[in-house]
Design an enzyme around this catalytic site. Structure first.
Site, PDB file in Angstrom:
ATOM      1  N   MET A  30       0.836  -1.197   0.000  1.00  0.00           N
ATOM      2  CA  MET A  30       0.000   0.000   0.000  1.00  0.00           C
ATOM      3  C   MET A  30       0.878   1.257   0.000  1.00  0.00           C
ATOM      4  SD  MET A  30      -3.548  -0.739   1.988  1.00  0.00           S
ATOM      5  CE  MET A  30      -2.948  -0.559   3.662  1.00  0.00           C
ATOM      6  N   GLY A  36      11.338  -3.155   5.293  1.00  0.00           N
ATOM      7  CA  GLY A  36      10.661  -4.431   5.156  1.00  0.00           C
ATOM      8  C   GLY A  36      10.189  -4.669   3.737  1.00  0.00           C
ATOM      9  N   HIS A  37       9.575  -3.651   3.116  1.00  0.00           N
ATOM     10  CA  HIS A  37       9.137  -3.780   1.730  1.00  0.00           C
ATOM     11  C   HIS A  37      10.328  -4.021   0.800  1.00  0.00           C
ATOM     12  CE1 HIS A  37       5.757  -1.083   3.276  1.00  0.00           C
ATOM     13  NE2 HIS A  37       5.155  -2.208   2.945  1.00  0.00           N
ATOM     14  N   ASP A 150       3.077  -9.797   8.863  1.00  0.00           N
ATOM     15  CA  ASP A 150       1.618  -9.895   8.843  1.00  0.00           C
ATOM     16  C   ASP A 150       1.249 -11.370   8.666  1.00  0.00           C
ATOM     17  OD1 ASP A 150       0.951  -7.052   9.045  1.00  0.00           O
ATOM     18  OD2 ASP A 150       1.870  -6.906   7.073  1.00  0.00           O
ATOM     19  N   GLN A 153      -2.365 -12.425   7.735  1.00  0.00           N
ATOM     20  CA  GLN A 153      -2.603 -12.082   6.335  1.00  0.00           C
ATOM     21  C   GLN A 153      -1.987 -13.131   5.425  1.00  0.00           C
ATOM     22  OE1 GLN A 153      -2.179  -7.966   4.487  1.00  0.00           O
ATOM     23  NE2 GLN A 153      -0.265  -8.900   3.832  1.00  0.00           N
TER      24      GLN A 153
END
Length: 283
Positions: A30, A36-37, A150, A153
């Site tokens: 998002m 982390g991304h 997550d 998720q």
């Protein structure tokens, strides 16, 4: 790096790449990219010839009391990070292109989504499952990389892909941590110095669990209560939950069985900031 905003163009572009035998990897975000991304992008690059990064702030995973419109959207900064990380295609669709007038279909995430984060955010994982299913159809990857931070998720997505026979490999990437052990998150910027110091208790709890399980303890519920006690000693933290769950079903588990995999879940509040963390253990 090519920036694409239209789903149809993204599909057509990837179809040509697949016909040319390119292996496609995708990372879905998002935006508001952090370390982390970037670690997910790096993992996708290591196993793919072409890497797609998607940025889409998904309104269907926000509850009525969650401010969708205030979610950070630093597009220029994100695009620079993506380009530097070696992303080949940046897919940034509009809400209108993803949910056009008359859109009425959604994915029901099922039992794995009902507890913990799902209980705190009703409907959240249905929104996640719906957008992930759409993005998988649009980007047509061979592999999709998601972070273990997550964890619920990730379990929802694995369940959906299995149940709907979606032809993609779901790859998990380990939690990226700060030096203190605190899991990297976009929420961390809202922590005061005192809250950040207290928040390291989550990782101390994870290490404590690992030490106790190495002693062949099987009383998971008792270990979870001991970790709650550790967190309660931190004046800046308020515990939401600490629990062990079975890795695949995400059902709470009080006693471990040999040979099975369990995940320790932790969620706390540091003031108004909600922090989650987890770790996987094999007994």
């Amino acid at each position: 790096m090519q920036i694409i905003t239209e789903p149809g163009l993204m599909q057509a572009t990837i179809e040509k790449l697949r016909l040319n035998r390119q292996r496609i990897g995708v990372v879905m975000t998002m935006g508001a990219l952090h370390e982390g991304h970037l670690s997910l992008i790096e993992q996708a690059r290591s196993m793919s010839g072409t890497v797609i990064l998607t940025i889409f702030v998904n309104p269907k995973q926000f509850g009525p009391d969650e401010d969708f419109h205030r979610y950070p959207r630093p597009f220029e900064q994100d695009a620079a990070h993506a380009r530097a990380a070696g992303v080949d295609y940046l897919f940034v669709p509009s809400v209108e292109s993803m949910y056009p007038e008359g859109f009425q279909t959604s994915v029901h995430a099922g039992a794995v989504a009902e507890g913990f984060e799902g209980a705190r955010r009703p409907g959240h994982f249905n929104g996640v499952a719906t957008i992930v299913a759409k993005l998988l159809q649009i980007t047509k990857p061979h592999a999709a990389v998601f972070g273990e931070k997550d964890a619920q998720q990730l379990a929802v997505i694995r369940s959906m892909v299995r149940d709907l026979n979606i032809d993609v490999e779901i790859v998990s990437a380990p939690v990226v941590r700060e030096k203190s052990g605190l899991a990297v998150s976009s929420r961390n910027i809202y922590l005061s110095g005192e809250q950040r110091e207290s928040a390291s208790a989550l990782f101390r709890g994870i290490r404590y669990a690992g030490d106790e399980l190495e002693k062949q303890r099987t009383d998971l519920a008792a270990i979870a209560e001991e970790i709650k006690g550790m967190i309660a000693e931190e004046p800046e933290l308020l515990t939401d939950y600490v629990a062990f769950v079975e890795e695949t079903s995400f059902m709470p588990t009080e006693t471990a069985e040999p040979g099975k995999r369990y995940r320790l879940l932790l969620a706390v509040y540091a003031g108004n900031v909600r922090l989650i963390d987890n770790s996987l253990f094999t007994i």
